[in-house]
Design an enzyme around this catalytic site. Structure first.
Site, PDB file in Angstrom:
ATOM      1  N   THR A 138     -30.885-101.575  30.778  1.00  0.00           N
ATOM      2  CA  THR A 138     -32.235-101.134  30.395  1.00  0.00           C
ATOM      3  C   THR A 138     -32.905-102.170  29.502  1.00  0.00           C
ATOM      4  O   THR A 138     -34.082-102.508  29.683  1.00  0.00           O
ATOM      5  CB  THR A 138     -32.158 -99.778  29.652  1.00  0.00           C
ATOM      6  OG1 THR A 138     -31.661 -98.800  30.560  1.00  0.00           O
ATOM      7  CG2 THR A 138     -33.521 -99.342  29.151  1.00  0.00           C
ATOM      8  N   CYS A 174     -33.555 -86.594  34.519  1.00  0.00           N
ATOM      9  CA  CYS A 174     -33.427 -85.366  33.757  1.00  0.00           C
ATOM     10  C   CYS A 174     -34.387 -85.395  32.586  1.00  0.00           C
ATOM     11  O   CYS A 174     -34.501 -86.390  31.910  1.00  0.00           O
ATOM     12  CB  CYS A 174     -32.022 -85.237  33.185  1.00  0.00           C
ATOM     13  SG  CYS A 174     -30.781 -84.994  34.425  1.00  0.00           S
TER      14      CYS A 174
END
Lengths: 381, 357
Positions: A71, A323
């Protein structure tokens, strides 16, 4: 019984050799930026690891910038390349519609805070980016594009993307590629692809969590996100994480992932699922895919119910979707491939790894029909 | 048994799940995500669908040592509870959303899904008891009367009660908090939730105004004479005395009370205390929690608010509606509330009040 782990796309079991290398490195003193003997010793370990990873990814060792995660590498690349190119009057960030959130979200951040215009490259129903769209777009607005980012393979479907073709179309425009799922699984060469930057992550290949790398073409200098000691080409500051870096290199150099064997197991799994559940739909079926990722839609079910039932049956798999507060949302990847909210939420991802065995697959096949039947009943209730 | 424990992130459902495990059941914890846009943090004790609550529920499941999942029930909750709440208010009635949630979500959507998946029932932290009797499983008040929630469970059918497990009914709230602390559950001191969970600000009237409009309208007396103006009928409740802002006083200076809210004409009707009094009520869509009520007038108690008193009454069923005749007059009763019939501490059944006299 221990659980059958078919979620290798999420993270992989750490390889014994990587654990050994990391354990040894943990007990070794030294800051790699120090000039004294212990410092030089751990610096040597890091530079050897850098060379190993460079070899494995087809880049120069000096092109590897260690980061705290995939990331982080994606954030450095997107924001850095955007800031560098924006000064030249370009503000379009062209990304595929099926990127991981580690690309989508920094791109959206650039749109919100830095006046970037984010343009999504659509995908076909088989999950491959539409190169014709890119060609047409660049024919009109190439001068405005700051960078293009397309993943090497999709984390939910495993579908491989035509990166070489994209780089050709891009011409002088820098292309960033998130290759965390592909690295170590399929042939991947940074230099041959002609990319500007590429993201790697250790924990997807049997290495430790918390270590990634940005491969950034030599000579490209971009603004930093983290400022400090300037350890990694002044682009990424922070004391280098020697034990994790050493374990990362050890894992990738061990070549324990045997693509042919995983592909064979995957194909056996797919054909068996089709035989047991004829209405199951394999997502990206017509496309070239990674050896280990299988994404099925089971019509009439809800993936969160299936996940619970699989978990109760000791099988770990995934819905592959994002999520928020633990609530499953329809996968943007499947939606981009033409699924409806409903069918997208009826899908499960099974991801096989180096340690997956025939008996693992047979066990999953033995519980799957009952899970799907119960899932259907629960969905009707 | 194989059970699903509905875990809100609060102390009660956490202890309930722990007790179910201790009783030897195979338990899986489930947090119901009821809002499509969950707030990140709790503000005070309000709300039961924040990200923080789902985190608290997860940590409780970790401590208890059970698997934990989140079920997205936002759509069901919106359609079955929030929309119903709005529709009821739009008709000038005063609904109880907790009751609706038990009826349509916890012991319907969740229980049905659980059964289809191969579970035997649902465990919740409600303060109520069940008993196994020759007539089947019956629903009863909790030992801790101040926390008793049998009122909001009175919408459960026999079939639903059969699949409902209430491990807390025999204990007081004070002891549940102590037990939670002893079990190492971090939620032991978490404040009780109250108010309506989907109105996070707690400003019920403002929330309704935003959704149903705030058209001004007349406040009239029983004869229809206009004696004031209101700013949105939904802000008023039956029996309300303060804040009416009436300009015309009564002859004898006696106070006026809200008697009726008429949504169609957007009118609030006020009158004297005596006019507020009712002695009988009729309820529609009855649900029996055990043996069905018959047309034979029967002595028992009726309760018309979640924590209201049980009022002595005679009740019967006319084949369509449930009737209760009160021994003593009652002041201020809004339609839309549930009338719940008790036989001692046993819940006989309930219906939605549609008429009062």
């Amino acid at each position: 019984m221990s659980s059958i782990y078919l979620d290798h796309a999420a993270t992989t079991p750490m390889l014994d050799c990587a654990i050994d290398a990391m354990t040894t490195a943990l007990s070794k003193l030294g800051n790699p930026s120090s000039l004294h003997t212990p410092g030089r010793s751990v610096r040597k370990d890091i530079e050897e690891a850098r060379e190993v990873i460079g070899r494995e990814v087809g880049s120069l060792a000096s092109e590897i910038i260690f980061t705290g995660s995939g990331t982080e590498a994606n954030n450095i690349a997107l924001k850095g390349l955007f800031w560098k190119r924006r000064t030249e009057g370009r503000n379009v960030v062209l990304i595929s519609a099926i990127e991981h959130h580690a690309i989508i979200d920094p791109a959206q951040w650039l749109a919100t805070h830095e006046k970037a215009e984010v343009v999504e490259i659509p995908v076909t129903n088989d999950g491959v980016i539409d190169c014709a769209f890119v060609e047409e777009f660049l024919a009109k607005r190439a001068d405005e594009v700051a960078l293009i980012a397309v993943m090497h393979s999709n984390n939910e479907t495993g579908v491989l993307q035509p990166i070489s073709e994209l780089v050709n179309l891009a011409g002088d425009i820098p292309v960033h590629c998130d290759a965390v799922q592909s690295f170590g699984k399929v042939p991947l060469s940074f230099s041959e692809l002609g990319l500007t930057s590429l993201t790697l992550s250790a924990h997807k290949i049997g290495g430790p969590l918390g270590i990634g790398a940005l491969v950034l073409k030599r000579g490209i200098e971009i603004p930093a996100l983290l400022h400090g000691g300037g350890q990694e080409r002044e682009i990424r500051s922070g004391t280098l994480n020697t034990p994790s870096i050493v374990a990362f290199a050890t894992a990738i150099a061990s070549h324990q992932y045997l693509s042919d064997a995983v592909t064979k197991l995957r194909d056996y799994f797919i054909s068996s699922v089709h035989a047991l559940l004829p209405d199951a739909i394999l997502n990206g079926a017509k496309s070239a895919r990674l050896p280990g990722i299988v994404n099925f839609t089971f019509p009439g079910t809800q993936s969160d119910t299936l996940l619970l039932l699989m978990d109760s049956a000791n099988v770990s798999c995934s819905t592959g979707s994002a999520c928020s507060a633990g609530v499953h949302e329809a996968s943007h990847v499947l939606l981009a491939m033409g699924h409806t909210e409903k069918t997208a939420q009826s899908s499960l991802r099974f991801s096989l790894g180096a340690s997956t065995t025939q008996s693992d697959i047979d066990y999953v096949l033995s519980v799957l029909p009952d899970v799907i039947a119960r899932g259907r009943a629960a969905n009707l209730s | 048994m194989k059970l699903i424990a509905a875990m809100s992130g609060g102390v009660d459902s956490a202890v309930a799940a722990a007790r179910a495990v201790e009783a030897g059941h195979e338990v899986i914890g489930v947090h119901l995500a009821l809002s499509a846009n969950p707030q990140k943090y709790r503000s005070g004790a309000r709300g039961c669908c924040t990200i923080e609550d789902s985190h608290d529920a997860r940590r409780a499941a970790d401590v208890i040592g059970i698997p934990f999942y989140i079920w997205d029930m936002a759509e069901e909750f919106h359609d079955g509870v929030v929309e119903d709440f709005l529709a009821e208010y739009a008709q000038g009635r005063t609904p109880n959303p907790c009751l609706r949630c038990n009826e349509k979500i916890k012991f319907a959507a969740v229980l049905d899904r659980a059964r289809a998946m191969g579970f035997d029932g649902v465990v919740t932290g409600h303060y109520a008891r069940t008993e196994i009797t020759p007539e089947g499983k019956t629903l009863h008040r909790a030992i801790d009367i101040s926390k008793d929630q049998s009122y909001v469970l009175s919408v459960l059918t026999v079939e639903q009660i059969a699949g409902a497990i209430f491990p807390l009914g025999d204990t007081t709230k004070v002891d549940i908090r102590k037990e939670a602390a002893e079990r190492g559950l971090a939620v032991a001191e978490k404040p009780d939730s109250h108010d309506i969970c989907f109105v996070p600000s707690g400003d019920n009237a403002g929330w309704l105004r935003d959704r149903l409009g705030s058209e001004t309208g007349p406040i009239v007396d029983q004869s229809g004479t206009k004696i004031g103006e209101h700013k949105g009928a939904y802000t008023y409740t039956i029996g309300q005395r303060k804040g009416l802002g009436l300009t015309v006083p009564t002859i004898d200076g006696s106070p006026r009370f809200v008697l009726k809210i008429e949504p169609v004409s957007n009118t609030v009707v006020v009158g004297s205390r005596e006019e507020l009094a009712i002695t009988s009520m009729k309820g529609e869509r009855p649900v029996w929690c055990g043996v069905a009520v018959t047309s034979t007038p029967t002595r028992g108690f009726v309760q018309i608010r979640a924590h209201g008193q049980a009022l002595p009454c005679t009740y019967f069923f006319d084949g369509t509606n449930l009737h209760a005749q009160l021994d003593e007059a009652l002041l201020g009763l809004a339609t839309g509330q549930a009338m719940v019939i008790y036989d001692g501490d046993r819940v006989v059944g309930s219906a939605t009040i549609c008429e009062t006299n």
